[in-house]
Design a protein around this motif. Structure first.
Motif, short mmCIF file in Angstrom:
data_model
loop_
_atom_site.label_atom_id
_atom_site.label_comp_id
_atom_site.label_asym_id
_atom_site.label_seq_id
_atom_site.Cartn_x
_atom_site.Cartn_y
_atom_site.Cartn_z
N GLY A 50 3.72 5.96 -9.91
CA GLY A 50 4.74 4.97 -10.22
C GLY A 50 6.07 5.58 -10.59
O GLY A 50 6.15 6.66 -11.18
N MET A 51 7.15 4.87 -10.27
CA MET A 51 8.50 5.36 -10.59
C MET A 51 8.75 5.42 -12.09
O MET A 51 9.50 6.28 -12.57
CB MET A 51 9.54 4.44 -9.95
N THR A 111 0.86 -1.18 0.00
CA THR A 111 0.00 0.00 0.00
C THR A 111 0.90 1.23 0.00
O THR A 111 2.13 1.10 0.15
CB THR A 111 -0.90 0.04 1.25
N PRO A 112 0.35 2.43 -0.14
CA PRO A 112 1.19 3.63 -0.04
C PRO A 112 1.88 3.76 1.32
O PRO A 112 2.88 4.48 1.43
CB PRO A 112 0.20 4.76 -0.28
N GLU A 113 1.36 3.08 2.33
CA GLU A 113 1.94 3.16 3.67
C GLU A 113 2.78 1.92 4.00
O GLU A 113 3.72 2.01 4.81
CB GLU A 113 0.84 3.29 4.74
N GLN A 114 2.47 0.78 3.42
CA GLN A 114 3.15 -0.49 3.73
C GLN A 114 4.03 -0.87 2.55
O GLN A 114 3.52 -1.13 1.46
CB GLN A 114 2.11 -1.57 4.00
N GLU A 115 5.32 -0.87 2.74
CA GLU A 115 6.31 -1.05 1.67
C GLU A 115 6.06 -0.06 0.53
O GLU A 115 5.87 -0.44 -0.63
CB GLU A 115 6.29 -2.49 1.15
N PRO A 116 6.07 1.25 0.84
CA PRO A 116 5.70 2.25 -0.17
C PRO A 116 6.63 2.30 -1.37
O PRO A 116 6.18 2.58 -2.48
CB PRO A 116 5.75 3.56 0.62
N GLU A 117 7.92 2.00 -1.19
CA GLU A 117 8.83 2.04 -2.33
C GLU A 117 8.55 0.89 -3.30
O GLU A 117 8.54 1.09 -4.51
CB GLU A 117 10.28 1.97 -1.83
N LEU A 118 8.32 -0.30 -2.79
CA LEU A 118 7.99 -1.42 -3.66
C LEU A 118 6.63 -1.20 -4.31
O LEU A 118 6.41 -1.58 -5.47
CB LEU A 118 8.01 -2.73 -2.87
N PHE A 119 5.70 -0.58 -3.59
CA PHE A 119 4.40 -0.24 -4.16
C PHE A 119 4.57 0.70 -5.35
O PHE A 119 4.02 0.46 -6.44
CB PHE A 119 3.55 0.42 -3.07
N ALA A 120 5.37 1.75 -5.19
CA ALA A 120 5.60 2.73 -6.26
C ALA A 120 6.35 2.11 -7.43
O ALA A 120 6.13 2.48 -8.59
CB ALA A 120 6.34 3.95 -5.73
N ALA A 121 7.24 1.16 -7.13
CA ALA A 121 7.97 0.50 -8.21
C ALA A 121 7.07 -0.44 -9.01
O ALA A 121 7.25 -0.61 -10.22
CB ALA A 121 9.16 -0.28 -7.64
N THR A 122 6.08 -1.03 -8.35
CA THR A 122 5.18 -1.97 -9.02
C THR A 122 4.18 -1.25 -9.91
O THR A 122 3.78 -1.77 -10.96
CB THR A 122 4.46 -2.84 -7.98
N LEU A 123 3.76 -0.05 -9.52
CA LEU A 123 2.86 0.77 -10.34
C LEU A 123 3.63 1.27 -11.56
O LEU A 123 4.53 2.10 -11.45
CB LEU A 123 2.33 1.95 -9.53
N GLY A 124 3.29 0.76 -12.73
CA GLY A 124 4.05 1.12 -13.93
C GLY A 124 5.37 0.39 -14.03
O GLY A 124 6.20 0.74 -14.87
N GLY A 125 5.57 -0.65 -13.22
CA GLY A 125 6.85 -1.33 -13.16
C GLY A 125 7.04 -2.44 -14.17
O GLY A 125 7.99 -3.22 -14.08
N LEU A 126 6.14 -2.56 -15.15
CA LEU A 126 6.30 -3.46 -16.30
C LEU A 126 6.42 -4.92 -15.88
O LEU A 126 7.00 -5.73 -16.60
CB LEU A 126 7.52 -3.04 -17.13
N GLY A 127 5.86 -5.27 -14.72
CA GLY A 127 5.86 -6.65 -14.28
C GLY A 127 7.19 -7.14 -13.76
O GLY A 127 7.35 -8.33 -13.50
N LEU A 128 8.14 -6.24 -13.53
CA LEU A 128 9.50 -6.65 -13.16
C LEU A 128 9.71 -6.80 -11.67
O LEU A 128 10.75 -7.32 -11.25
CB LEU A 128 10.50 -5.64 -13.74
N THR A 129 8.77 -6.37 -10.85
CA THR A 129 8.93 -6.49 -9.40
C THR A 129 8.31 -7.77 -8.86
O THR A 129 8.46 -8.08 -7.68
CB THR A 129 8.30 -5.29 -8.69
N GLY A 130 7.59 -8.52 -9.67
CA GLY A 130 6.93 -9.74 -9.24
C GLY A 130 5.60 -9.91 -9.94
O GLY A 130 5.28 -9.18 -10.89
N ILE A 131 4.81 -10.86 -9.47
CA ILE A 131 3.51 -11.15 -10.06
C ILE A 131 2.42 -10.46 -9.25
O ILE A 131 2.32 -10.67 -8.04
CB ILE A 131 3.26 -12.67 -10.10
N ILE A 132 1.60 -9.65 -9.93
CA ILE A 132 0.47 -9.01 -9.26
C ILE A 132 -0.66 -10.04 -9.17
O ILE A 132 -1.34 -10.32 -10.15
CB ILE A 132 0.01 -7.75 -10.02
#
Length: 452
Positions: A365-366, A157-178
């Motif tokens: 997203g980043m 969430t924006p509060e829980q692991e916010p950096e990984l959250f921002a990387a996953t938004l627009g992250g082209l599937g590279l941070t893991g499986i949604i």
């Protein structure tokens, strides 16, 4: 028994790159862990796959593993009071529209096709015709269930692991499986749209219309005749719309009759400068003739190309490139004019040329594509070096303007252009799962295993 099967001819929507992939198709979430374990044991790079509507290579992973997530397509919960939907990543926008439009809810942001998955839309942080008022989809995502390659589920969430959250938004599937996502839907009163069509005769007239329309209309977009020249450079047809306040919520009212189909690849000679020029002239004339106000089914306004199944086959066996750029508001007039002039001079016009202004709402997203300015999107038949040289000329104009290209549409931008256009790419790279990759990422990040 292996979860993976060799698929020799996997391609994207653009159809330029066709390569063999190892593909697994889990049907339940508890099958994803074993799939990931096998991929790691076989030392296969991993990438989640959905409806494969990305034009270029961001959704491809040649010589690696694709995990086809379209079987995980269930709606898990919905709260009408908050309009928060939780659904698995493989559910399509088409399914969500059929389920929730009759209940008075619609997607807050949608791209130009409803045949995309929820996870794919998040991974590409899609935008729509209402960017000036709603921004990108990332602004409406409240939580993400992300499965990393080690099988662990992270609730972001924006509060829980916010950096990984921002990387996953627009992250082209590279941070893991949604695996699933929480998205806030938007209340609507009907399944039809109040639309006004305005013909404009020049690029300056487009910018005047765009500025004027954003005050009173939720949705704005223009088709532009990219082969027009001289004083007519940038002429086209502008559409602006709002959801109708009445007209019923019947899903059928939001559709536009039967779908046609393209049964085969068209011969390469069909799209040449003469046929495209003639098509554009007809479109411009029809736009002038049909200018005015009216009501249309929701799908006709948002998803006109969805009425033609496999429309991408019209570009022939060599496929097509889509080129979508955004340039800053401070130089949008000059840069857009320069791009349209280059296209007109080349004679390699597109019959699908879309021009739109983006508003100032920041994406979360980043690697999100939109920023305040003007975006131009075009389809070019793949004519080899001739097409690549034209896009290189456009690259130079976009780069000089301080703009960037859309990874979901790209299949050939240089690593230098990607890194210049996305200054947060190194911050993003920290969050890429070490066992996830794609043809796009290896190409633009300059990694040693780059495919050709």
């Amino acid at each position: 028994m292996s979860w993976f099967q060799a698929c020799p001819d996997v391609t994207s929507w653009g159809g330029v790159l066709r390569r063999e992939h190892q593909v697994a198709t889990p049907q339940w979430r508890d099958e994803v862990g074993p799939v990931l374990r096998e991929a790691r044991a076989r030392k296969l790079d991993i990438l989640a796959s959905g409806a494969r509507r990305s034009y270029g290579d961001s959704g491809l992973n040649p010589d690696g593993a694709l995990v086809n997530m379209t079987g995980l397509d269930r709606v898990l919960s919905f709260d009408p009071g908050t309009a928060i939907l939780r659904a698995e990543g493989g559910v399509t926008f088409d399914t969500l529209i059929r389920l929730f439009l009759p209940r008075g809810f619609f997607l807050p942001v949608t791209p130009g096709t409803r045949f995309v998955t929820l996870a794919g839309a998040i991974a590409n942080d899609v935008h729509g015709k209402n960017h000036h008022g709603h921004g990108t989809l990332s602004r409406w995502v409240r939580a993400i269930g992300l499965i990393r390659s080690d099988g662990t589920l992270h609730e972001l969430t924006p509060e829980q692991e916010p950096e990984l959250f921002a990387a996953t938004l627009g992250g082209l599937g590279l941070t893991g499986i949604i695996a699933w996502a929480d998205v806030e839907l938007m209340p609507v009163s009907s399944a039809v749209m109040d639309v006004e069509t305005v013909s404009f005769s020049s690029l300056e007239a487009f910018f005047d219309l765009a500025q004027e329309s954003e005050r009173d209309f939720d949705y704005t977009v223009a088709w532009v005749d990219c082969l027009a020249a001289g004083k007519a450079l940038g002429r086209g047809t502008f559409s602006r719309a709002n959801h109708a306040l009445d007209g019923g919520l019947d899903v059928a009212a939001g559709r536009d009759g039967r779908r046609l189909a393209v049964p085969m690849d068209f011969p390469g000679f069909v799209f040449n400068r003469h046929t495209v020029r003639a098509f554009n002239r007809v479109c411009y004339s029809n736009g002038r003739r049909k200018a005015g106000r009216g009501r249309v089914p929701l799908s006709r306004f948002f998803y006109p190309l969805d009425a033609i199944e496999n429309w991408n086959r019209m570009y022939g066996a060599r496929g097509m490139y889509q080129y979508q750029s955004v340039v800053p508001v401070s130089v949008q007039r000059e840069a857009t004019r320069a791009m349209l002039q280059a296209i007109s001079d080349s004679g390699q016009g597109s019959f699908l040329a879309v021009l739109k202004t983006f508003g100032g709402l920041r994406s979360a997203g980043m690697l999100s594509f939109p920023f305040e300015g003007t975006t131009l999107a075009l389809d070019f038949p793949n004519r080899g070096d001739e097409t690549l040289k034209l896009m290189a000329r456009l690259d130079a104009i976009v780069a000089e303007a301080g703009g960037r290209l859309y990874p979901a549409k790209d299949g050939r931008m240089s690593g230098a252009m990607f890194r210049a256009g996305y200054p947060d790419w190194e911050r993003f790279a920290v969050h890429v799962d070490p066992h996830f990759s794609s043809h796009f990422w290896r190409r633009v990040a300059g990694l040693e295993k780059a495919c050709v």
